[in-house]
Design a protein around this motif. Structure first.
Motif, PDB file in Angstrom:
ATOM      1  N   PRO A  10       0.890  -0.774   0.066  1.00  0.00           N
ATOM      2  CA  PRO A  10      -0.207   0.044  -0.250  1.00  0.00           C
ATOM      3  C   PRO A  10       1.603   1.708   0.028  1.00  0.00           C
ATOM      4  O   PRO A  10       2.497   1.328   0.294  1.00  0.00           O
ATOM      5  CB  PRO A  10      -1.268  -0.066   1.582  1.00  0.00           C
ATOM      6  N   ALA A  11       0.344   2.006  -0.150  1.00  0.00           N
ATOM      7  CA  ALA A  11       0.955   3.264  -0.164  1.00  0.00           C
ATOM      8  C   ALA A  11       1.288   3.353   1.065  1.00  0.00           C
ATOM      9  O   ALA A  11       1.208   3.265   1.903  1.00  0.00           O
ATOM     10  CB  ALA A  11      -0.256   4.643  -0.657  1.00  0.00           C
ATOM     11  N   PRO A  12       2.944   4.896   1.810  1.00  0.00           N
ATOM     12  CA  PRO A  12       2.781   4.370   2.996  1.00  0.00           C
ATOM     13  C   PRO A  12       1.708   5.229   3.379  1.00  0.00           C
ATOM     14  O   PRO A  12       0.952   6.170   2.810  1.00  0.00           O
ATOM     15  CB  PRO A  12       4.697   5.235   2.598  1.00  0.00           C
ATOM     16  N   SER A  13       1.963   4.814   4.736  1.00  0.00           N
ATOM     17  CA  SER A  13       0.658   4.953   5.824  1.00  0.00           C
ATOM     18  C   SER A  13       1.007   6.773   6.205  1.00  0.00           C
ATOM     19  O   SER A  13       2.355   7.019   6.127  1.00  0.00           O
ATOM     20  CB  SER A  13       0.552   4.122   6.952  1.00  0.00           C
ATOM     21  N   ALA A  14       0.957   7.109   7.357  1.00  0.00           N
ATOM     22  CA  ALA A  14       0.463   8.406   7.536  1.00  0.00           C
ATOM     23  C   ALA A  14       2.303   8.058   8.317  1.00  0.00           C
ATOM     24  O   ALA A  14       2.731   6.879   8.621  1.00  0.00           O
ATOM     25  CB  ALA A  14      -0.584   8.475   8.430  1.00  0.00           C
ATOM     26  N   PRO A  15       2.167   9.549   8.446  1.00  0.00           N
ATOM     27  CA  PRO A  15       3.670   9.576   9.331  1.00  0.00           C
ATOM     28  C   PRO A  15       3.508   8.749  11.164  1.00  0.00           C
ATOM     29  O   PRO A  15       2.849   9.445  10.884  1.00  0.00           O
ATOM     30  CB  PRO A  15       4.899  11.175   9.432  1.00  0.00           C
ATOM     31  N   PRO A  16       5.001   8.088  10.998  1.00  0.00           N
ATOM     32  CA  PRO A  16       5.146   7.752  12.561  1.00  0.00           C
ATOM     33  C   PRO A  16       5.093   8.756  13.602  1.00  0.00           C
ATOM     34  O   PRO A  16       5.100   9.792  13.657  1.00  0.00           O
ATOM     35  CB  PRO A  16       5.907   7.081  12.811  1.00  0.00           C
ATOM     36  N   LEU A  17       4.549   8.683  14.893  1.00  0.00           N
ATOM     37  CA  LEU A  17       4.105   9.442  16.130  1.00  0.00           C
ATOM     38  C   LEU A  17       5.053  10.006  16.360  1.00  0.00           C
ATOM     39  O   LEU A  17       6.301   8.872  16.663  1.00  0.00           O
ATOM     40  CB  LEU A  17       3.681   8.875  17.455  1.00  0.00           C
ATOM     41  N   THR A  18       6.295  11.024  16.649  1.00  0.00           N
ATOM     42  CA  THR A  18       6.727  11.566  17.169  1.00  0.00           C
ATOM     43  C   THR A  18       6.740  12.526  18.227  1.00  0.00           C
ATOM     44  O   THR A  18       5.871  13.165  18.138  1.00  0.00           O
ATOM     45  CB  THR A  18       8.068  12.232  16.125  1.00  0.00           C
ATOM     46  N   GLY A  19       7.808  12.815  19.472  1.00  0.00           N
ATOM     47  CA  GLY A  19       7.194  13.141  20.516  1.00  0.00           C
ATOM     48  C   GLY A  19       6.630  12.867  21.268  1.00  0.00           C
ATOM     49  O   GLY A  19       6.521  13.888  22.530  1.00  0.00           O
ATOM     50  N   HIS A  20       6.180  11.579  21.657  1.00  0.00           N
ATOM     51  CA  HIS A  20       4.527  11.703  22.035  1.00  0.00           C
ATOM     52  C   HIS A  20       6.061  10.261  23.137  1.00  0.00           C
ATOM     53  O   HIS A  20       4.762  10.369  24.401  1.00  0.00           O
ATOM     54  CB  HIS A  20       4.032  10.055  21.148  1.00  0.00           C
ATOM     55  N   LEU A  21       6.664  10.477  22.941  1.00  0.00           N
ATOM     56  CA  LEU A  21       7.486   9.392  24.386  1.00  0.00           C
ATOM     57  C   LEU A  21       8.594  10.530  25.565  1.00  0.00           C
ATOM     58  O   LEU A  21       9.358  10.554  24.894  1.00  0.00           O
ATOM     59  CB  LEU A  21       7.594   7.816  23.987  1.00  0.00           C
ATOM     60  N   PRO A  22       8.842   9.425  26.539  1.00  0.00           N
ATOM     61  CA  PRO A  22       9.763  10.593  27.401  1.00  0.00           C
ATOM     62  C   PRO A  22      11.279  10.310  27.247  1.00  0.00           C
ATOM     63  O   PRO A  22      11.524  10.077  28.313  1.00  0.00           O
ATOM     64  CB  PRO A  22       9.559  10.185  28.334  1.00  0.00           C
ATOM     65  N   PHE A  23      11.290  10.066  26.121  1.00  0.00           N
ATOM     66  CA  PHE A  23      13.380   9.534  25.988  1.00  0.00           C
ATOM     67  C   PHE A  23      14.071  10.419  25.336  1.00  0.00           C
ATOM     68  O   PHE A  23      12.925  11.456  24.481  1.00  0.00           O
ATOM     69  CB  PHE A  23      13.307   8.027  24.670  1.00  0.00           C
ATOM     70  N   ALA A  24      14.348  11.158  25.924  1.00  0.00           N
ATOM     71  CA  ALA A  24      15.277  11.752  25.391  1.00  0.00           C
ATOM     72  C   ALA A  24      16.880  11.689  25.580  1.00  0.00           C
ATOM     73  O   ALA A  24      17.478  11.493  26.693  1.00  0.00           O
ATOM     74  CB  ALA A  24      15.312  12.950  26.143  1.00  0.00           C
ATOM     75  N   ASP A  25      17.623  11.718  24.392  1.00  0.00           N
ATOM     76  CA  ASP A  25      18.907  11.904  24.480  1.00  0.00           C
ATOM     77  C   ASP A  25      19.455  12.610  25.024  1.00  0.00           C
ATOM     78  O   ASP A  25      18.843  14.114  25.668  1.00  0.00           O
ATOM     79  CB  ASP A  25      19.677  12.032  22.979  1.00  0.00           C
ATOM     80  N   ALA A  26      21.556  13.003  25.308  1.00  0.00           N
ATOM     81  CA  ALA A  26      21.600  14.236  26.302  1.00  0.00           C
ATOM     82  C   ALA A  26      21.556  15.199  25.426  1.00  0.00           C
ATOM     83  O   ALA A  26      22.209  14.975  24.226  1.00  0.00           O
ATOM     84  CB  ALA A  26      23.121  13.391  26.847  1.00  0.00           C
ATOM     85  N   PRO A  27      21.827  16.092  25.846  1.00  0.00           N
ATOM     86  CA  PRO A  27      21.539  17.312  24.866  1.00  0.00           C
ATOM     87  C   PRO A  27      22.968  17.808  24.249  1.00  0.00           C
ATOM     88  O   PRO A  27      24.475  17.765  25.261  1.00  0.00           O
ATOM     89  CB  PRO A  27      21.378  18.513  25.955  1.00  0.00           C
TER      90      PRO A  27
END
Length: 795
Positions: A10-27
């Protein structure tokens, strides 16, 4: 003619969710790690990690560095390791991080060689360890382990603080290798406790962009706090002796979008999936794995044997299913340390359902207990090379299943296949292998794959083929190679390398399937092939009849001025292919033995049981590489340059002198333990009932030598003096014992003592077909295997 197997991407689905999880790399890190709902990213592009489990506390510290380099050469990018509490604090209050327990040094070695590190910090880890890794002194306390009981959390706090101190400064903020930390293990029904452990670890200074948890068995996790990691094994030691091949293992040889495995660790929890909402994980997290079976342990009551193809087929199937993180358990086997107070293996004596060997944790892994190279290492490396070059593309591709799928897990006749694709290209996966029950050939096979935005489906190959029983492979669809579009190839892409002004894509032929290359004609201006035929098929240039090998290089000039090459190796040669930085450039190395690339020492090392050194290189260095003290002979091997050092003096295998000192007595009467499973014979039987043999240990054996023992019976143990140095449950495999692990000095001069027990005919024990009944306890023969290490430097 049989109609093609059909699938519509099928055609590519909607873009994935981003920013919805509290995972963060070091600044400020240059390659920030993030998690979307469908894949991970690193440095802003999709990232496909390859992790391999290696327990530092089960391996001598002096061997760590070379074993890590072996893993890296095998395509592992991240090393995962349980941090086993009882190994570090068997005696309360005496937390040890010295010698083989030096967690910090192990993590620093990972960083030194560009490997990520994933500590799995428990407190409970299982790992087939006594008490699941919880020390005896803790279990003797009046507390409820693996809960928020304050009496349990207080010693956990001290343990986590000790681990945090060891890893201080090795986090991403300080340029360290720690990319993920696993909390607990296989805890399916305590989400609140998992969150407590994560917060406690963070409070004590542990830091990583990813916090993970195992997710099989209908797990309930604290919402959005832990990245769920899945697994799947081709066999299981933890099921019943007479239960046959478990359906929970069978399922992993089918393409499916079901992530969970209800079977892993099911002897320690209820088997029914609980009230977890699968969509809460599958809709918000990518499909990542940490325990795809790199082998399997053996318990006394059940001793499965895992074939290299079982491991390779399962792993490749998971990529086709949608995995975006390939994690092998184990990738490197090990040996349990000798406890000060008790032995440290899982056993009935500690209330666990399985009796494991006292020492060996070889796991039939790609790299064995003593660092032995196994065929499964080469199977997995072939896939890992693919992911190193194309993983960022595959990670962002969705898995699509065909119109006609197997009806159930016992359908052996419907071809198993899937496609991962995006809007323009894809990869077609086929698995026609599973353990125990061979799958049939599939003659007259073609595929029809409809990609979005194309006028017509890709129908491949041009002539139907037979998919052989036991085959498993991946084929490219509309793959771009330096401006050339490869519409399909009936050979598996492996990796690319720049050689003589061309970008060369290496492909591995599939045994039993003739390689066919379909090139988009409007992307090329000229094409030449050393063998076979070139024909036009509509808007494609079709190459057939190519003889796979080191000279099977199809050379192409592209319309945009690029130069591409397609090198099709035969299946056996492809499994000898390595890629790494050597002598100032990225190179391919063909070698039937083990190869490591040590960029810091600026050398390549080859580990071989052969007295002759032979390897081939593409592109060849300007001057022949140098092997100290040896004449290097140079010859052409197709498009590769081969370098050979002729065999020197001394055989690579010599017979060991084995003397029987005592015949075996009657087999011990069977004993059952937890869950009614057969228990391993008690220690006293080895002094009274076991057959006993002496193996003389010559003084002139070189470092790295293995003793390979061919034996029959039930359980075997090796001693030097009074020290137990090795053991094995019989499953029809030879028994390797590493010379370098034996104590030195006077006890060794007394020779190695092997004690072998026969198995009682009434013992409820599963052994693989062909392994024998174990009723006769005997060492049939033994030999010394000399393993050489060659240092190859720039000329």
């Amino acid at each position: 003619m049989t109609p093609p197997h059909r699938l519509r991407v099928p055609a590519p689905s909607a873009p994935p969710l981003t920013g919805h999880l509290p995972f963060a790399d070091a600044p400020g890190v240059p390659d920030p790690i993030e998690v979307t709902s469908r894949w991970l990213t690193r440095g802003g592009r999709p990232w496909f990690p390859v992790s391999g489990e290696f327990h530092y506390s089960r391996c001598p510290a002096g061997e760590w560095e070379e074993e890590l380099l072996k893993m890296k050469a095998g395509g592992v990018t991240a090393v995962a390791s349980y941090v086993i509490w009882i190994h570090h604090e068997e005696v309360e209050g005496r937390v040890r991080f010295d010698g083989n327990l030096d967690l910090r040094r192990f993590a620093e070695l990972c960083a030194r060689h560009g490997l990520d590190f994933i500590p799995r910090i428990g407190p409970w880890v299982h790992a087939e360890v006594r008490g699941g890794g919880l020390p005896d002194w803790l279990l003797a306390r009046p507390c409820t382990p693996r809960t928020d009981d304050p009496a349990y959390l207080e010693p956990v706090r001290h343990w986590y603080a000790a681990v945090a101190e060891q890893l201080r400064g090795l986090d991403r903020a300080h340029g360290g290798p720690v990319v993920a930390i696993q909390i607990e293990n296989e805890l399916y029904d305590q989400p609140g406790h998992l969150l407590t452990l994560k917060r406690l670890a963070q409070e004590l200074g542990l830091s990583a962009p990813l916090w993970t948890s195992t997710a099989w068995g209908g797990v309930r996790l604290p919402p959005d706090e832990l990245l769920p990691l899945y697994g799947g094994y081709p066999e299981a030691f933890w099921t019943e002796a007479d239960g046959g091949w478990p359906d929970t293992c069978r399922k992993h040889f089918f393409f499916t979008h079901h992530r969970d495995d209800e079977g892993i660790g099911a002897d320690l929890r209820p088997t029914a999936v609980r009230d977890a909402d699968p969509a809460a994980l599958t809709d918000r997290f990518p499909w990542a794995t940490c325990e795809l079976g790199g082998g399997m342990a053996v318990a006394y009551h059940r001793r499965p044997r895992v074939a290299p193809a079982d491991i390779g087929a399962l792993a490749l199937t998971k990529i086709g299913c949608g995995s975006v993180w390939q994690g092998s358990y184990m990738f490197h086997g090990g040996t349990n340390p000798a406890g000060e107070l008790t032995t440290l293996q899982e056993s009935h004596a500690t209330g666990y359902p399985n009796d494991l060997p006292v020492l060996t944790y070889d796991f039939q892994a790609p790299l064995g207990e003593y660092g032995q190279y196994r065929p499964s290492y080469h199977e997995l490396r072939l896939q890992h090379l693919l992911l190193a070059d194309f993983g960022h593309r595959i990670a962002a591709m969705e898995s699509v299943l065909p119109e006609r799928a197997p009806t159930d897990q016992h359908d052996r006749n419907t071809l198993r296949w899937a496609v991962r694709g995006d809007g323009t290209s894809g990869f077609l996966f086929v698995t026609n292998h599973q353990p125990h029950e061979p799958l049939p050939d599939h003659p007259d096979t073609t595929f029809s794959v409809e990609l979005p935005g194309t006028a017509a489906p890709l129908t491949l190959p041009s002539t139907p083929v037979t998919v052989p029983s036991g085959a498993y492979f991946c084929w490219p669809l509309r793959l771009d190679v330096a401006g050339l579009r490869l519409d399909w190839a009936t050979a598996q892409p492996v990796c690319t390398v720049d050689a003589e002004g061309r970008t060369v894509l290496v492909l591995a032929a599939i045994d039993g399937i003739a390689p066919e290359l379909a090139l988009r004609s409007d992307t090329l201006t000229s094409v030449s092939t050393p063998s076979g035929d070139i024909a036009q098929l509509g808007d494609r240039t079709l190459i057939t009849g190519l003889r796979p090998g080191t000279d099977a290089l199809v050379e192409v000039d592209t319309v945009d001025g690029g130069r591409a090459g397609l090198l099709v190796l035969d299946a056996a040669t492809a499994r000898t292919l390595y890629r790494g930085a050597a002598w100032g450039a990225e190179r391919l190395v063909l070698c039937a033995d083990g190869v490591v690339f040590d960029e810091i020492a600026d050398e390549v090392r080859v580990h071989s049981p052969s007295p002759e050194l032979s390897f081939a290189v593409l592109p060849a260095p300007g001057r022949a590489p140098v092997v100290a003290g040896a004449d290097v002979h140079t010859t052409e091997d197709g498009v590769f340059t081969r370098y050979t050092v002729p065999a020197g003096p001394g055989p690579d295998v010599t017979d060991a002198r084995v003397t029987r000192l005592r015949a075996a007595g009657p087999a011990p009467e069977p004993v059952t333990g937890v869950m009614g499973r057969a228990s391993a014979p008690a220690d006293q039987h080895f002094g009274t009932t076991a057959a006993e043999y002496r193996v003389d240990v010559p003084e002139d054996l070189p470092a790295g030598t293995l003793l390979r023992v061919h034996w029959t019976g039930d359980v075997a143990r090796a001693h030097v003096g009074d020290t137990l140095v090795a053991d094995q449950f019989h499953a029809g495999r030879a028994w390797d014992i590493g010379l370098d692990r034996l104590p030195t000095g006077a006890p060794r001069a007394e020779g190695l003592r092997l004690r072998v027990l026969p198995r009682h005919p009434d013992a409820r024990v599963y052994v693989p077909e062909g392994a024998g009944d174990g009723g006769v306890a005997a060492v049939e023969r033994a030999e010394w295997i000399t393993l050489r290490s060659w240092s190859v430097r720039a000329g």
